[in-house]
Design a protein around this motif. Structure first.
Motif, PDB file in Angstrom:
ATOM      1  N   PHE A 227     -51.838 -23.294 -72.592  1.00 25.36           N
ATOM      2  CA  PHE A 227     -52.260 -21.979 -73.079  1.00 25.36           C
ATOM      3  C   PHE A 227     -52.917 -22.099 -74.442  1.00 25.36           C
ATOM      4  O   PHE A 227     -52.783 -23.097 -75.155  1.00 25.36           O
ATOM      5  CB  PHE A 227     -51.066 -21.014 -73.152  1.00 25.36           C
ATOM      6  CG  PHE A 227     -50.037 -21.357 -74.200  1.00 25.36           C
ATOM      7  CD1 PHE A 227     -50.214 -21.014 -75.544  1.00 25.36           C
ATOM      8  CD2 PHE A 227     -48.878 -22.039 -73.863  1.00 25.36           C
ATOM      9  CE1 PHE A 227     -49.267 -21.326 -76.506  1.00 25.36           C
ATOM     10  CE2 PHE A 227     -47.923 -22.360 -74.821  1.00 25.36           C
ATOM     11  CZ  PHE A 227     -48.124 -22.001 -76.152  1.00 25.36           C
ATOM     12  N   THR A 228     -53.632 -21.051 -74.784  1.00 27.06           N
ATOM     13  CA  THR A 228     -54.134 -20.869 -76.131  1.00 27.06           C
ATOM     14  C   THR A 228     -54.109 -19.365 -76.383  1.00 27.06           C
ATOM     15  O   THR A 228     -53.511 -18.618 -75.615  1.00 27.06           O
ATOM     16  CB  THR A 228     -55.539 -21.476 -76.301  1.00 27.06           C
ATOM     17  OG1 THR A 228     -55.928 -21.413 -77.683  1.00 27.06           O
ATOM     18  CG2 THR A 228     -56.567 -20.729 -75.468  1.00 27.06           C
ATOM     19  N   ALA A 240     -53.595 -18.130 -70.488  1.00 25.07           N
ATOM     20  CA  ALA A 240     -52.720 -19.120 -69.855  1.00 25.07           C
ATOM     21  C   ALA A 240     -53.313 -19.602 -68.540  1.00 25.07           C
ATOM     22  O   ALA A 240     -53.976 -18.851 -67.826  1.00 25.07           O
ATOM     23  CB  ALA A 240     -51.345 -18.497 -69.600  1.00 25.07           C
ATOM     24  N   SER A 241     -53.061 -20.855 -68.242  1.00 23.72           N
ATOM     25  CA  SER A 241     -53.505 -21.400 -66.971  1.00 23.72           C
ATOM     26  C   SER A 241     -52.321 -22.053 -66.267  1.00 23.72           C
ATOM     27  O   SER A 241     -51.472 -22.680 -66.893  1.00 23.72           O
ATOM     28  CB  SER A 241     -54.626 -22.420 -67.172  1.00 23.72           C
ATOM     29  OG  SER A 241     -55.157 -22.805 -65.930  1.00 23.72           O
ATOM     30  N   PRO A 246     -55.074 -20.548 -61.520  1.00 27.11           N
ATOM     31  CA  PRO A 246     -55.400 -19.215 -62.052  1.00 27.11           C
ATOM     32  C   PRO A 246     -55.477 -19.219 -63.572  1.00 27.11           C
ATOM     33  O   PRO A 246     -54.711 -19.917 -64.235  1.00 27.11           O
ATOM     34  CB  PRO A 246     -54.228 -18.353 -61.571  1.00 27.11           C
ATOM     35  CG  PRO A 246     -53.099 -19.311 -61.400  1.00 27.11           C
ATOM     36  CD  PRO A 246     -53.710 -20.616 -60.984  1.00 27.11           C
ATOM     37  N   LEU A 247     -56.412 -18.417 -64.101  1.00 24.82           N
ATOM     38  CA  LEU A 247     -56.528 -18.196 -65.546  1.00 24.82           C
ATOM     39  C   LEU A 247     -56.113 -16.746 -65.790  1.00 24.82           C
ATOM     40  O   LEU A 247     -56.657 -15.825 -65.174  1.00 24.82           O
ATOM     41  CB  LEU A 247     -57.967 -18.428 -66.004  1.00 24.82           C
ATOM     42  CG  LEU A 247     -58.207 -18.444 -67.517  1.00 24.82           C
ATOM     43  CD1 LEU A 247     -57.544 -19.645 -68.168  1.00 24.82           C
ATOM     44  CD2 LEU A 247     -59.721 -18.461 -67.812  1.00 24.82           C
ATOM     45  N   VAL A 248     -55.143 -16.543 -66.684  1.00 23.02           N
ATOM     46  CA  VAL A 248     -54.480 -15.240 -66.798  1.00 23.02           C
ATOM     47  C   VAL A 248     -54.426 -14.798 -68.256  1.00 23.02           C
ATOM     48  O   VAL A 248     -54.176 -15.608 -69.155  1.00 23.02           O
ATOM     49  CB  VAL A 248     -53.045 -15.313 -66.230  1.00 23.02           C
ATOM     50  CG1 VAL A 248     -52.388 -13.934 -66.228  1.00 23.02           C
ATOM     51  CG2 VAL A 248     -53.047 -15.894 -64.827  1.00 23.02           C
ATOM     52  N   ASN A 273     -55.238 -28.475 -58.030  1.00 19.71           N
ATOM     53  CA  ASN A 273     -55.532 -28.949 -59.383  1.00 19.71           C
ATOM     54  C   ASN A 273     -54.482 -28.395 -60.341  1.00 19.71           C
ATOM     55  O   ASN A 273     -53.915 -27.328 -60.119  1.00 19.71           O
ATOM     56  CB  ASN A 273     -56.919 -28.444 -59.800  1.00 19.71           C
ATOM     57  CG  ASN A 273     -57.231 -28.727 -61.253  1.00 19.71           C
ATOM     58  OD1 ASN A 273     -57.215 -29.876 -61.680  1.00 19.71           O
ATOM     59  ND2 ASN A 273     -57.488 -27.678 -62.024  1.00 19.71           N
ATOM     60  N   SER A 274     -54.233 -29.137 -61.397  1.00 19.37           N
ATOM     61  CA  SER A 274     -53.351 -28.639 -62.449  1.00 19.37           C
ATOM     62  C   SER A 274     -54.068 -28.739 -63.792  1.00 19.37           C
ATOM     63  O   SER A 274     -54.604 -29.803 -64.122  1.00 19.37           O
ATOM     64  CB  SER A 274     -52.059 -29.464 -62.496  1.00 19.37           C
ATOM     65  OG  SER A 274     -51.170 -28.909 -63.439  1.00 19.37           O
ATOM     66  N   PRO A 275     -54.099 -27.647 -64.569  1.00 15.71           N
ATOM     67  CA  PRO A 275     -54.725 -27.725 -65.891  1.00 15.71           C
ATOM     68  C   PRO A 275     -53.876 -28.602 -66.806  1.00 15.71           C
ATOM     69  O   PRO A 275     -52.648 -28.590 -66.720  1.00 15.71           O
ATOM     70  CB  PRO A 275     -54.732 -26.268 -66.356  1.00 15.71           C
ATOM     71  CG  PRO A 275     -53.571 -25.648 -65.652  1.00 15.71           C
ATOM     72  CD  PRO A 275     -53.496 -26.328 -64.317  1.00 15.71           C
TER      73      PRO A 275
END
Length: 368
Positions: A227-228, A240-241, A246-248, A273-275
Protein backbone atom coordinates in the motif's frame (compact mmCIF):
# COMPACT_ATOMS: atom_id res chain seq x y z
CA UNK A 1 8.95 -1.10 1.50
CA UNK A 2 8.82 2.25 1.93
CA UNK A 3 7.04 4.89 1.03
CA UNK A 4 4.18 7.00 2.12
CA UNK A 5 4.50 9.96 -0.20
CA UNK A 6 1.58 12.29 0.23
CA UNK A 7 1.50 14.61 -2.68
CA UNK A 8 0.40 18.07 -3.64
CA UNK A 9 -0.34 20.38 -0.68
CA UNK A 10 0.19 17.75 2.00
CA UNK A 11 3.95 17.88 1.56
CA UNK A 12 4.07 21.09 3.58
CA UNK A 13 1.73 19.68 6.22
CA UNK A 14 3.90 16.59 6.66
CA UNK A 15 6.99 18.73 7.04
CA UNK A 16 5.40 20.77 9.81
CA UNK A 17 4.17 17.65 11.60
CA UNK A 18 7.59 15.99 11.39
CA UNK A 19 9.36 19.07 12.70
CA UNK A 20 6.95 19.37 15.59
CA UNK A 21 7.49 15.79 16.68
CA UNK A 22 11.24 15.75 16.09
CA UNK A 23 12.23 16.49 19.67
CA UNK A 24 10.27 13.54 21.11
CA UNK A 25 10.83 10.91 18.43
CA UNK A 26 12.94 8.69 20.66
CA UNK A 27 10.69 8.86 23.70
CA UNK A 28 10.42 5.39 25.19
CA UNK A 29 13.52 4.03 23.45
CA UNK A 30 15.71 1.67 25.45
CA UNK A 31 19.18 0.25 24.83
CA UNK A 32 19.41 -3.47 24.34
CA UNK A 33 18.93 -6.32 21.88
CA UNK A 34 15.39 -6.60 20.49
CA UNK A 35 14.03 -10.11 19.98
CA UNK A 36 13.40 -9.75 16.27
CA UNK A 37 12.29 -13.11 14.87
CA UNK A 38 11.70 -12.00 11.28
CA UNK A 39 11.84 -8.91 9.06
CA UNK A 40 8.66 -9.11 7.02
CA UNK A 41 8.46 -5.45 5.98
CA UNK A 42 10.39 -2.24 6.57
CA UNK A 43 9.70 1.49 6.31
CA UNK A 44 11.69 4.53 7.29
CA UNK A 45 10.25 7.27 9.42
CA UNK A 46 12.06 10.54 9.99
CA UNK A 47 15.51 11.20 11.42
CA UNK A 48 16.97 7.80 10.56
CA UNK A 49 14.40 5.71 12.45
CA UNK A 50 13.66 2.42 10.74
CA UNK A 51 10.44 0.54 11.42
CA UNK A 52 10.66 -3.24 11.17
CA UNK A 53 7.51 -5.33 10.89
CA UNK A 54 8.16 -8.72 12.48
CA UNK A 55 5.26 -11.01 11.53
CA UNK A 56 6.57 -14.01 13.48
CA UNK A 57 6.40 -12.14 16.76
CA UNK A 58 3.54 -9.87 15.56
CA UNK A 59 5.53 -6.84 16.66
CA UNK A 60 6.68 -3.56 15.11
CA UNK A 61 10.16 -2.43 16.15
CA UNK A 62 11.50 1.12 15.81
CA UNK A 63 15.28 1.07 15.36
CA UNK A 64 17.52 4.12 15.72
CA UNK A 65 19.97 3.63 12.85
CA UNK A 66 21.77 6.90 13.72
CA UNK A 67 22.02 7.32 9.94
CA UNK A 68 21.06 11.00 9.82
CA UNK A 69 23.52 12.69 7.45
CA UNK A 70 21.33 14.44 4.89
CA UNK A 71 21.88 13.80 1.16
CA UNK A 72 19.78 15.60 -1.47
CA UNK A 73 20.78 13.64 -4.58
CA UNK A 74 21.55 9.95 -4.34
CA UNK A 75 24.38 8.34 -6.29
CA UNK A 76 23.18 5.86 -8.88
CA UNK A 77 23.41 2.20 -7.89
CA UNK A 78 24.48 -0.72 -10.07
CA UNK A 79 25.36 -3.92 -8.22
CA UNK A 80 25.49 -7.01 -10.42
CA UNK A 81 24.74 -10.40 -8.84
CA UNK A 82 23.86 -8.68 -5.60
CA UNK A 83 22.46 -11.87 -4.09
CA UNK A 84 25.82 -13.58 -4.47
CA UNK A 85 27.55 -10.60 -2.85
CA UNK A 86 25.06 -10.63 0.02
CA UNK A 87 25.61 -14.35 0.54
CA UNK A 88 29.37 -13.83 0.49
CA UNK A 89 29.09 -11.01 3.04
CA UNK A 90 27.14 -13.34 5.32
CA UNK A 91 29.54 -16.24 4.83
CA UNK A 92 26.97 -18.48 3.21
CA UNK A 93 25.70 -19.46 -0.22
CA UNK A 94 23.08 -17.79 -2.38
CA UNK A 95 20.68 -20.72 -2.11
CA UNK A 96 20.51 -20.17 1.67
CA UNK A 97 19.26 -16.58 1.63
CA UNK A 98 16.00 -14.84 0.79
CA UNK A 99 15.76 -11.07 0.38
CA UNK A 100 12.59 -10.04 2.22
CA UNK A 101 12.51 -6.25 1.79
CA UNK A 102 14.30 -3.11 0.67
CA UNK A 103 13.97 0.39 2.10
CA UNK A 104 15.76 3.67 1.37
CA UNK A 105 16.52 6.08 4.19
CA UNK A 106 14.96 9.33 2.87
CA UNK A 107 17.54 11.35 4.82
CA UNK A 108 20.83 9.69 3.82
CA UNK A 109 19.53 7.94 0.66
CA UNK A 110 21.27 4.78 1.81
CA UNK A 111 19.69 1.43 0.96
CA UNK A 112 18.72 -1.03 3.67
CA UNK A 113 18.02 -4.63 2.78
CA UNK A 114 16.55 -7.40 4.94
CA UNK A 115 17.50 -11.01 4.39
CA UNK A 116 16.29 -14.27 5.89
CA UNK A 117 18.75 -17.16 6.08
CA UNK A 118 17.33 -20.67 5.65
CA UNK A 119 17.59 -21.34 9.39
CA UNK A 120 15.16 -18.43 9.89
CA UNK A 121 17.72 -15.89 11.08
CA UNK A 122 16.78 -12.34 10.02
CA UNK A 123 19.63 -10.06 8.93
CA UNK A 124 19.64 -6.33 8.24
CA UNK A 125 22.14 -5.01 5.69
CA UNK A 126 23.16 -1.58 4.42
CA UNK A 127 24.22 -1.10 0.80
CA UNK A 128 26.43 1.86 -0.14
CA UNK A 129 27.61 1.69 -3.75
CA UNK A 130 28.92 -1.86 -4.08
CA UNK A 131 29.72 -2.10 -0.37
CA UNK A 132 27.45 -4.37 1.66
CA UNK A 133 27.67 -4.30 5.44
CA UNK A 134 25.65 -5.80 8.30
CA UNK A 135 23.64 -3.52 10.57
CA UNK A 136 23.96 -4.87 14.08
CA UNK A 137 20.72 -5.49 15.93
CA UNK A 138 22.54 -6.03 19.22
CA UNK A 139 22.91 -3.39 21.93
CA UNK A 140 20.99 -0.79 19.98
CA UNK A 141 18.50 1.94 20.80
CA UNK A 142 14.95 0.82 20.02
CA UNK A 143 11.32 0.63 21.04
CA UNK A 144 8.57 -1.81 20.09
CA UNK A 145 4.81 -2.33 19.92
CA UNK A 146 3.10 -5.72 19.79
CA UNK A 147 0.17 -5.57 17.39
CA UNK A 148 -3.24 -6.24 18.88
CA UNK A 149 -5.43 -9.22 17.97
CA UNK A 150 -2.77 -10.98 15.93
CA UNK A 151 -3.48 -14.53 14.70
CA UNK A 152 -2.18 -17.22 17.04
CA UNK A 153 1.18 -18.74 16.15
CA UNK A 154 -0.49 -22.05 15.21
CA UNK A 155 -3.56 -20.55 13.47
CA UNK A 156 -4.19 -21.72 9.92
CA UNK A 157 -6.65 -20.89 7.17
CA UNK A 158 -9.06 -23.30 5.46
CA UNK A 159 -6.27 -24.54 3.21
CA UNK A 160 -3.99 -25.25 6.16
CA UNK A 161 -1.72 -22.27 5.53
CA UNK A 162 -0.30 -20.45 8.59
CA UNK A 163 -1.95 -17.09 9.31
CA UNK A 164 0.69 -15.59 11.61
CA UNK A 165 3.10 -14.87 8.73
CA UNK A 166 0.47 -12.49 7.31
CA UNK A 167 -0.07 -10.64 10.60
CA UNK A 168 2.12 -7.92 9.04
CA UNK A 169 2.04 -7.77 5.23
CA UNK A 170 3.29 -4.18 4.76
CA UNK A 171 4.08 -1.10 6.81
CA UNK A 172 4.43 2.64 6.22
CA UNK A 173 4.85 5.83 8.23
CA UNK A 174 2.76 8.98 7.94
CA UNK A 175 2.00 11.98 10.14
CA UNK A 176 3.40 10.42 13.29
CA UNK A 177 1.74 7.03 12.83
CA UNK A 178 3.08 3.64 11.82
CA UNK A 179 0.59 2.12 9.38
CA UNK A 180 0.36 -1.67 9.30
CA UNK A 181 -1.62 -3.96 6.99
CA UNK A 182 -2.18 -7.64 7.68
CA UNK A 183 -4.46 -10.18 9.29
CA UNK A 184 -6.08 -10.29 12.71
CA UNK A 185 -7.76 -13.03 14.73
CA UNK A 186 -11.14 -11.31 14.29
CA UNK A 187 -14.09 -12.43 12.14
CA UNK A 188 -13.12 -10.07 9.32
CA UNK A 189 -9.43 -10.85 9.23
CA UNK A 190 -8.15 -8.27 6.72
CA UNK A 191 -7.05 -5.43 8.99
CA UNK A 192 -5.42 -2.03 8.83
CA UNK A 193 -3.70 -0.72 11.95
CA UNK A 194 -2.49 2.74 12.87
CA UNK A 195 -0.01 2.93 15.74
CA UNK A 196 0.96 6.40 17.04
CA UNK A 197 4.70 6.97 17.27
CA UNK A 198 6.50 7.24 19.68
CA UNK A 199 4.74 4.08 20.79
CA UNK A 200 2.23 4.16 23.62
CA UNK A 201 -0.46 1.70 24.62
CA UNK A 202 -2.76 3.24 21.98
CA UNK A 203 -3.37 1.25 18.82
CA UNK A 204 -6.23 1.62 16.35
CA UNK A 205 -7.47 -0.96 13.89
CA UNK A 206 -10.22 -1.28 11.30
CA UNK A 207 -11.34 -4.37 9.42
CA UNK A 208 -11.50 -4.18 5.64
CA UNK A 209 -13.77 -5.49 2.90
CA UNK A 210 -13.39 -5.25 -0.88
CA UNK A 211 -15.16 -6.44 -4.00
CA UNK A 212 -12.75 -8.62 -5.93
CA UNK A 213 -13.98 -8.65 -9.52
CA UNK A 214 -11.59 -11.38 -10.64
CA UNK A 215 -12.85 -13.64 -7.84
CA UNK A 216 -16.46 -12.53 -8.39
CA UNK A 217 -17.11 -11.91 -4.68
CA UNK A 218 -16.72 -9.62 -1.68
CA UNK A 219 -13.74 -10.54 0.51
CA UNK A 220 -12.62 -9.91 4.08
CA UNK A 221 -10.09 -12.69 4.61
CA UNK A 222 -7.15 -11.72 2.37
CA UNK A 223 -4.63 -9.12 3.55
CA UNK A 224 -3.45 -6.07 1.68
CA UNK A 225 -0.16 -7.02 0.04
CA UNK A 226 1.26 -3.54 -0.50
CA UNK A 227 0.00 0.00 0.00
CA UNK A 228 0.80 3.66 -0.19
CA UNK A 229 -1.21 6.80 0.42
CA UNK A 230 -2.06 9.92 -1.52
CA UNK A 231 -4.32 12.92 -1.74
CA UNK A 232 -6.84 12.36 -4.53
CA UNK A 233 -9.27 15.13 -5.44
CA UNK A 234 -8.44 16.83 -2.16
CA UNK A 235 -9.03 13.80 0.06
CA UNK A 236 -6.53 11.48 1.72
CA UNK A 237 -6.68 7.83 0.67
CA UNK A 238 -4.99 4.57 1.42
CA UNK A 239 -4.20 2.96 -1.95
CA UNK A 240 -4.00 -0.79 -1.48
CA UNK A 241 -3.37 -3.74 -3.72
CA UNK A 242 -4.25 -7.35 -3.07
CA UNK A 243 -3.29 -10.68 -4.61
CA UNK A 244 -4.87 -11.27 -8.05
CA UNK A 245 -4.70 -7.97 -8.35
CA UNK A 246 -7.45 -5.50 -7.31
CA UNK A 247 -6.44 -1.88 -6.65
CA UNK A 248 -8.62 -0.37 -3.91
CA UNK A 249 -9.11 3.05 -2.33
CA UNK A 250 -9.96 3.49 1.36
CA UNK A 251 -10.62 7.04 2.67
CA UNK A 252 -8.19 7.42 5.55
CA UNK A 253 -10.82 9.31 7.54
CA UNK A 254 -13.01 6.17 7.47
CA UNK A 255 -10.33 3.93 8.96
CA UNK A 256 -11.35 4.60 12.53
CA UNK A 257 -10.82 2.33 15.53
CA UNK A 258 -13.20 -0.61 15.59
CA UNK A 259 -14.82 0.16 12.25
CA UNK A 260 -15.46 -2.14 9.30
CA UNK A 261 -14.67 -0.33 6.06
CA UNK A 262 -15.63 -1.26 2.49
CA UNK A 263 -13.08 -0.09 -0.03
CA UNK A 264 -13.77 1.21 -3.54
CA UNK A 265 -12.23 -1.14 -6.08
CA UNK A 266 -10.96 1.07 -8.91
CA UNK A 267 -9.04 -1.45 -10.99
CA UNK A 268 -8.54 -5.12 -11.62
CA UNK A 269 -5.01 -5.47 -12.93
CA UNK A 270 -5.04 -9.18 -13.74
CA UNK A 271 -5.41 -12.44 -11.82
CA UNK A 272 -2.64 -14.96 -11.25
CA UNK A 273 -0.40 -12.28 -9.79
CA UNK A 274 0.58 -10.79 -6.46
CA UNK A 275 1.68 -7.16 -6.06
CA UNK A 276 5.08 -6.85 -4.39
CA UNK A 277 5.86 -3.17 -3.87
CA UNK A 278 4.34 0.24 -4.54
CA UNK A 279 5.70 3.80 -4.61
CA UNK A 280 4.72 7.22 -5.93
CA UNK A 281 7.01 9.22 -8.24
CA UNK A 282 6.58 12.70 -9.67
CA UNK A 283 7.68 14.05 -13.05
CA UNK A 284 6.70 17.23 -14.84
CA UNK A 285 4.14 18.08 -12.21
CA UNK A 286 2.32 14.77 -12.61
CA UNK A 287 2.26 11.90 -10.11
CA UNK A 288 2.57 8.24 -10.94
CA UNK A 289 1.91 5.08 -8.99
CA UNK A 290 4.61 2.48 -9.68
CA UNK A 291 3.95 -1.14 -8.67
CA UNK A 292 6.06 -4.28 -9.05
CA UNK A 293 4.45 -7.71 -9.38
CA UNK A 294 5.18 -11.39 -9.01
CA UNK A 295 3.89 -12.55 -12.41
CA UNK A 296 3.45 -9.34 -14.42
CA UNK A 297 5.64 -6.41 -15.46
CA UNK A 298 5.98 -3.25 -13.43
CA UNK A 299 2.76 -1.19 -13.68
CA UNK A 300 2.53 2.58 -14.02
CA UNK A 301 -0.69 4.43 -13.16
CA UNK A 302 -1.10 8.17 -13.71
CA UNK A 303 -2.86 9.66 -10.69
CA UNK A 304 -4.96 11.72 -13.11
CA UNK A 305 -6.61 8.48 -14.23
CA UNK A 306 -7.38 7.59 -10.62
CA UNK A 307 -8.86 11.04 -10.03
CA UNK A 308 -11.08 10.73 -13.12
CA UNK A 309 -12.42 7.30 -12.20
CA UNK A 310 -15.42 7.93 -9.97
CA UNK A 311 -16.96 4.47 -10.10
CA UNK A 312 -16.46 1.25 -8.20
CA UNK A 313 -16.06 -2.21 -9.69
CA UNK A 314 -18.93 -4.33 -8.37
CA UNK A 315 -19.43 -6.85 -11.15
CA UNK A 316 -17.22 -9.76 -12.21
CA UNK A 317 -14.40 -9.61 -14.72
CA UNK A 318 -15.48 -12.56 -16.85
CA UNK A 319 -12.40 -12.98 -19.03
CA UNK A 320 -9.65 -15.06 -17.48
CA UNK A 321 -6.79 -12.81 -16.36
CA UNK A 322 -8.74 -9.83 -17.75
CA UNK A 323 -8.48 -6.27 -16.49
CA UNK A 324 -10.98 -3.49 -15.75
CA UNK A 325 -11.29 -0.02 -14.29
CA UNK A 326 -8.52 2.57 -14.20
CA UNK A 327 -6.13 2.47 -17.13
CA UNK A 328 -2.54 1.53 -16.47
CA UNK A 329 0.62 0.89 -18.47
CA UNK A 330 2.79 -2.21 -18.26
CA UNK A 331 6.41 -1.10 -18.33
CA UNK A 332 8.96 -3.28 -20.15
CA UNK A 333 10.50 -4.41 -16.86
CA UNK A 334 9.77 -7.84 -15.41
CA UNK A 335 10.74 -9.82 -12.30
CA UNK A 336 11.25 -6.76 -10.11
CA UNK A 337 11.20 -8.24 -6.62
CA UNK A 338 11.61 -5.03 -4.62
CA UNK A 339 11.61 -1.32 -5.41
CA UNK A 340 11.78 1.96 -3.55
CA UNK A 341 12.15 5.67 -4.19
CA UNK A 342 15.89 6.47 -4.09
CA UNK A 343 15.35 10.22 -4.44
CA UNK A 344 13.04 12.58 -6.32
CA UNK A 345 14.08 11.29 -9.77
CA UNK A 346 15.44 7.78 -9.22
CA UNK A 347 13.95 4.39 -8.40
CA UNK A 348 16.06 1.59 -7.00
CA UNK A 349 15.06 -1.88 -8.19
CA UNK A 350 16.00 -5.41 -7.20
CA UNK A 351 15.45 -7.52 -10.29
CA UNK A 352 15.88 -11.16 -11.20
CA UNK A 353 17.34 -11.10 -14.71
CA UNK A 354 16.53 -13.57 -17.48
CA UNK A 355 19.89 -15.32 -16.99
CA UNK A 356 19.11 -15.90 -13.30
CA UNK A 357 21.27 -13.12 -11.91
CA UNK A 358 19.80 -10.82 -9.25
CA UNK A 359 20.87 -7.21 -9.83
CA UNK A 360 20.32 -4.05 -7.82
CA UNK A 361 20.27 -0.92 -9.94
CA UNK A 362 18.85 2.55 -10.43
CA UNK A 363 16.14 3.41 -12.93
CA UNK A 364 15.71 7.07 -13.82
CA UNK A 365 12.45 8.91 -14.31
CA UNK A 366 12.51 8.25 -18.06
CA UNK A 367 10.14 5.43 -17.19
CA UNK A 368 7.45 7.92 -16.19
Amino acid sequence: MKKIYFIIVLVAVVGIAATTKHANLRAGFINGTPEIKSISAMAFGTDGILFIGDAKSATVFAIDTKDTEKVEKAAAVDVKKVDQKIASALGTTVDRINVTDLAVNPVSKKIYCSVEVTDGTPVLLKIEGDKISSVSLKDISYSSAAIANAPAEDAKDQRGRPLRISSISDIGFFEGNVLVSGLSNQEFKSTFRSIPFPFTKQQDQASLEIYHAAHKQYETMAPIRTFTAATINGKKYLIASYTCTPLVLFPLEDLKPGTHVKGRTIAEMGAGNSPLDMITMTKGGENYLIMSNSSRPVFKVNYKNIEKFQGSLTTPVEENFGTAGVNFISLPIVNVLQLDKLDESQIVMLQRKANGDMDLYTAGDRLL
